[in-house]
Each structure stands twice: as C-alpha cells, then as structure tokens.
Motif scaffolding. Structure first.
Motif, PDB file in Angstrom:
ATOM      1  N   ASP A  26       0.716  -1.286   0.046  1.00 51.90           N
ATOM      2  CA  ASP A  26       0.052  -0.110  -0.082  1.00 51.90           C
ATOM      3  C   ASP A  26       0.897   1.259   0.144  1.00 51.90           C
ATOM      4  OD1 ASP A  26      -2.472  -1.456   0.094  1.00 51.90           O
ATOM      5  OD2 ASP A  26      -2.976  -1.225   2.043  1.00 51.90           O
ATOM      6  N   TYR A  27       1.801   1.266   0.711  1.00 44.46           N
ATOM      7  CA  TYR A  27       2.803   2.455   1.006  1.00 44.46           C
ATOM      8  C   TYR A  27       3.410   2.536  -0.427  1.00 44.46           C
ATOM      9  CZ  TYR A  27       2.696   3.609   5.807  1.00 44.46           C
ATOM     10  OH  TYR A  27       2.301   3.963   7.137  1.00 44.46           O
ATOM     11  N   ILE A  28       3.921   1.407  -1.116  1.00 46.86           N
ATOM     12  CA  ILE A  28       4.696   1.684  -2.453  1.00 46.86           C
ATOM     13  C   ILE A  28       3.603   2.314  -3.323  1.00 46.86           C
ATOM     14  CG2 ILE A  28       5.633   0.505  -4.286  1.00 46.86           C
ATOM     15  CD1 ILE A  28       6.907  -1.484  -2.232  1.00 46.86           C
ATOM     16  N   ASN A  29       2.306   1.677  -3.331  1.00 50.10           N
ATOM     17  CA  ASN A  29       1.270   2.349  -4.201  1.00 50.10           C
ATOM     18  C   ASN A  29       1.099   3.819  -4.020  1.00 50.10           C
ATOM     19  OD1 ASN A  29       0.826   0.050  -5.934  1.00 50.10           O
ATOM     20  ND2 ASN A  29      -0.502  -0.833  -4.398  1.00 50.10           N
ATOM     21  N   MET A  30       1.160   4.264  -2.500  1.00 51.46           N
ATOM     22  CA  MET A  30       0.954   5.599  -2.028  1.00 51.46           C
ATOM     23  C   MET A  30       2.003   6.368  -2.880  1.00 51.46           C
ATOM     24  SD  MET A  30      -0.490   4.912   1.774  1.00 51.46           S
ATOM     25  CE  MET A  30       0.163   6.451   2.472  1.00 51.46           C
ATOM     26  N   LEU A  31       3.119   5.798  -2.775  1.00 56.13           N
ATOM     27  CA  LEU A  31       4.427   6.638  -3.267  1.00 56.13           C
ATOM     28  C   LEU A  31       4.170   6.925  -4.612  1.00 56.13           C
ATOM     29  CD1 LEU A  31       7.252   7.913  -2.541  1.00 56.13           C
ATOM     30  CD2 LEU A  31       8.114   5.609  -2.673  1.00 56.13           C
ATOM     31  N   GLU A  48       9.178   8.531   4.144  1.00 57.66           N
ATOM     32  CA  GLU A  48       9.683   8.375   5.393  1.00 57.66           C
ATOM     33  C   GLU A  48       8.875   7.368   5.960  1.00 57.66           C
ATOM     34  OE1 GLU A  48      10.288  12.479   6.597  1.00 57.66           O
ATOM     35  OE2 GLU A  48      12.182  12.359   5.507  1.00 57.66           O
ATOM     36  N   GLN A  49       7.449   7.406   5.889  1.00 55.04           N
ATOM     37  CA  GLN A  49       6.596   6.325   6.481  1.00 55.04           C
ATOM     38  C   GLN A  49       7.030   5.119   6.015  1.00 55.04           C
ATOM     39  OE1 GLN A  49       3.379   7.176   8.354  1.00 55.04           O
ATOM     40  NE2 GLN A  49       4.683   8.699   8.625  1.00 55.04           N
ATOM     41  N   LEU A  50       7.405   4.709   4.748  1.00 55.18           N
ATOM     42  CA  LEU A  50       7.665   3.557   4.166  1.00 55.18           C
ATOM     43  C   LEU A  50       8.548   2.985   4.801  1.00 55.18           C
ATOM     44  CD1 LEU A  50       7.373   1.151   1.743  1.00 55.18           C
ATOM     45  CD2 LEU A  50       8.338   2.799   0.236  1.00 55.18           C
ATOM     46  N   ILE A  51       9.873   3.841   4.820  1.00 50.77           N
ATOM     47  CA  ILE A  51      11.014   3.388   5.425  1.00 50.77           C
ATOM     48  C   ILE A  51      10.868   2.733   6.921  1.00 50.77           C
ATOM     49  CG2 ILE A  51      13.324   4.011   6.051  1.00 50.77           C
ATOM     50  CD1 ILE A  51      13.546   5.733   3.376  1.00 50.77           C
ATOM     51  N   GLU A  52      10.181   3.690   7.639  1.00 55.00           N
ATOM     52  CA  GLU A  52       9.891   3.543   8.931  1.00 55.00           C
ATOM     53  C   GLU A  52       9.172   2.202   9.235  1.00 55.00           C
ATOM     54  OE1 GLU A  52       8.010   6.678  11.382  1.00 55.00           O
ATOM     55  OE2 GLU A  52       7.914   5.075  12.978  1.00 55.00           O
ATOM     56  N   TYR A  53       8.114   2.069   8.431  1.00 56.25           N
ATOM     57  CA  TYR A  53       7.226   0.712   8.516  1.00 56.25           C
ATOM     58  C   TYR A  53       8.140  -0.472   8.182  1.00 56.25           C
ATOM     59  CZ  TYR A  53       3.146  -2.113   8.506  1.00 56.25           C
ATOM     60  OH  TYR A  53       2.284  -3.056   8.899  1.00 56.25           O
ATOM     61  N   THR A  54       8.705  -0.394   7.123  1.00 58.92           N
ATOM     62  CA  THR A  54       9.389  -1.500   6.646  1.00 58.92           C
ATOM     63  C   THR A  54      10.700  -2.004   7.828  1.00 58.92           C
ATOM     64  OG1 THR A  54       9.376  -0.787   4.469  1.00 58.92           O
ATOM     65  CG2 THR A  54      11.153  -2.338   5.026  1.00 58.92           C
ATOM     66  N   ALA A 103      13.215   4.646  -8.504  1.00 56.45           N
ATOM     67  CA  ALA A 103      14.211   3.377  -8.382  1.00 56.45           C
ATOM     68  C   ALA A 103      13.976   2.582  -7.132  1.00 56.45           C
ATOM     69  CB  ALA A 103      15.661   4.109  -8.375  1.00 56.45           C
ATOM     70  N   LEU A 104      13.651   3.506  -5.948  1.00 57.93           N
ATOM     71  CA  LEU A 104      13.292   2.810  -4.857  1.00 57.93           C
ATOM     72  C   LEU A 104      12.006   2.188  -4.849  1.00 57.93           C
ATOM     73  CD1 LEU A 104      13.629   2.900  -1.609  1.00 57.93           C
ATOM     74  CD2 LEU A 104      12.229   4.882  -1.457  1.00 57.93           C
ATOM     75  N   MET A 105      11.159   2.361  -5.487  1.00 54.37           N
ATOM     76  CA  MET A 105       9.850   1.598  -5.888  1.00 54.37           C
ATOM     77  C   MET A 105      10.044   0.476  -6.438  1.00 54.37           C
ATOM     78  SD  MET A 105       7.227   4.622  -6.825  1.00 54.37           S
ATOM     79  CE  MET A 105       6.531   3.831  -8.118  1.00 54.37           C
ATOM     80  N   GLY A 106      10.829   0.382  -7.613  1.00 53.00           N
ATOM     81  CA  GLY A 106      10.999  -0.563  -8.233  1.00 53.00           C
ATOM     82  C   GLY A 106      11.963  -1.667  -7.668  1.00 53.00           C
TER      83      GLY A 106
END
Ligand SMILES: [Fe+2]
Length: 145
Positions: A26-31, A48-54, A103-106
């Motif tokens: 979901d975070y990746i899709n939000m990004l 930042e949310q994505l990294i923290e959550y991961t 690049a991060l998303m991929g």
C-alpha cells in the motif's frame, strides 16, 4: 490502476505478516500516487513512512522468528541488514535532492516479492502457531505502537 496489485501468491499464511506485507505494498502504491501528482512534500512524507514501517516490520519478523525457533534466523537477519543499508542509501540520496523515487519503488517491489516468496515463506511453518496466547497483539503494540 495501482502500481502493484496485491495477489494471493504473496501470502505466506501467517496473517499478521501478510497484513504487514500488504501495508508495505500500500505504501509503495501511495508513493506512486504522490510521485504522479508531483507533490514533493507528499513524496517525502510517504518515503519516510514507508522506510519506518519497513524497518519496524523487519524487527517484528526477526522477533517472531526467534520466538518460533527458526533455525536459519541469522541468515534471514543478514538479508534484512543488507537491504536496510540499500534503503538508507536511497533515503540519503533523496535527502540530498536526487530523484530516486522510481528506483526505490522498483527495487522494493522486486526485492520484496522475491523475499516474501522465498525467505519469508521458509520461516512460515515455524511461526504459524505463535498467535495463540496474545503474543501477536503484544508484539504489534511493541513494534508499531
Ligand atoms: Fe523477511
């Protein structure tokens, strides 16, 4: 259309982990949405949310594997450490102003899909029965607040 559609091939049969993996998707899709709308502030917030959550997800998973006496935990932890370094590298570049979002998303998508289907699936039989006795809800509170 979403950047990454969740499908059941990503399930490892441990509900609390499947839920966390889904949240990362979901975070990746939000990004992806934030990137398309060219809202830099939103991109920064979601990264930042994505990294923290991961990171919290990795810690949760490691504690769960420990609790389930998974014999290959050290190798699995090392895989997390290596990927964490890569994520932080993206974050540093982003903070310096580099355009790393795509690049991060991929990278996350490819890495996560392989990691779930191979490494995470491998520990799943060891942690399937851990949920009984309130361990999961206590650990959720501890790692995700
Ligand atoms: Fe993992």
């Amino acid at each position: 259309m979403a950047y990454w559609d969740w499908d059941e091939s990503l399930e490892i049969g441990v509900p609390v982990i499947d839920m966390q993996h889904r949240q990362i998707v979901d975070y990746i899709n939000m990004l992806d949405d934030a990137m398309r709308s060219h809202d830099q502030e939103e991109v920064r917030f979601v990264i930042e949310q994505l990294i923290e959550y991961t990171m919290n997800h990795f810690s949760f998973e490691e504690t769960m594997m420990e609790h389930g006496n998974y014999p290959f935990i050290d190798t699995h932890k090392q895989v997390h450490v290596n990927f964490t370094k890569r994520i932080h590298n993206y974050h540093d570049r982003f903070k310096r102003g580099d355009d790393v979002t795509r690049a991060l998303m991929g990278d996350l998508k490819v890495w996560l899909e392989n990691h779930i289907k191979r490494d995470d699936l491998d520990y799943s039989p060891y942690v399937k029965n851990i949920g009984k006795g309130g361990w999961v809800s206590a650990a959720m509170k501890r790692f995700f607040g």
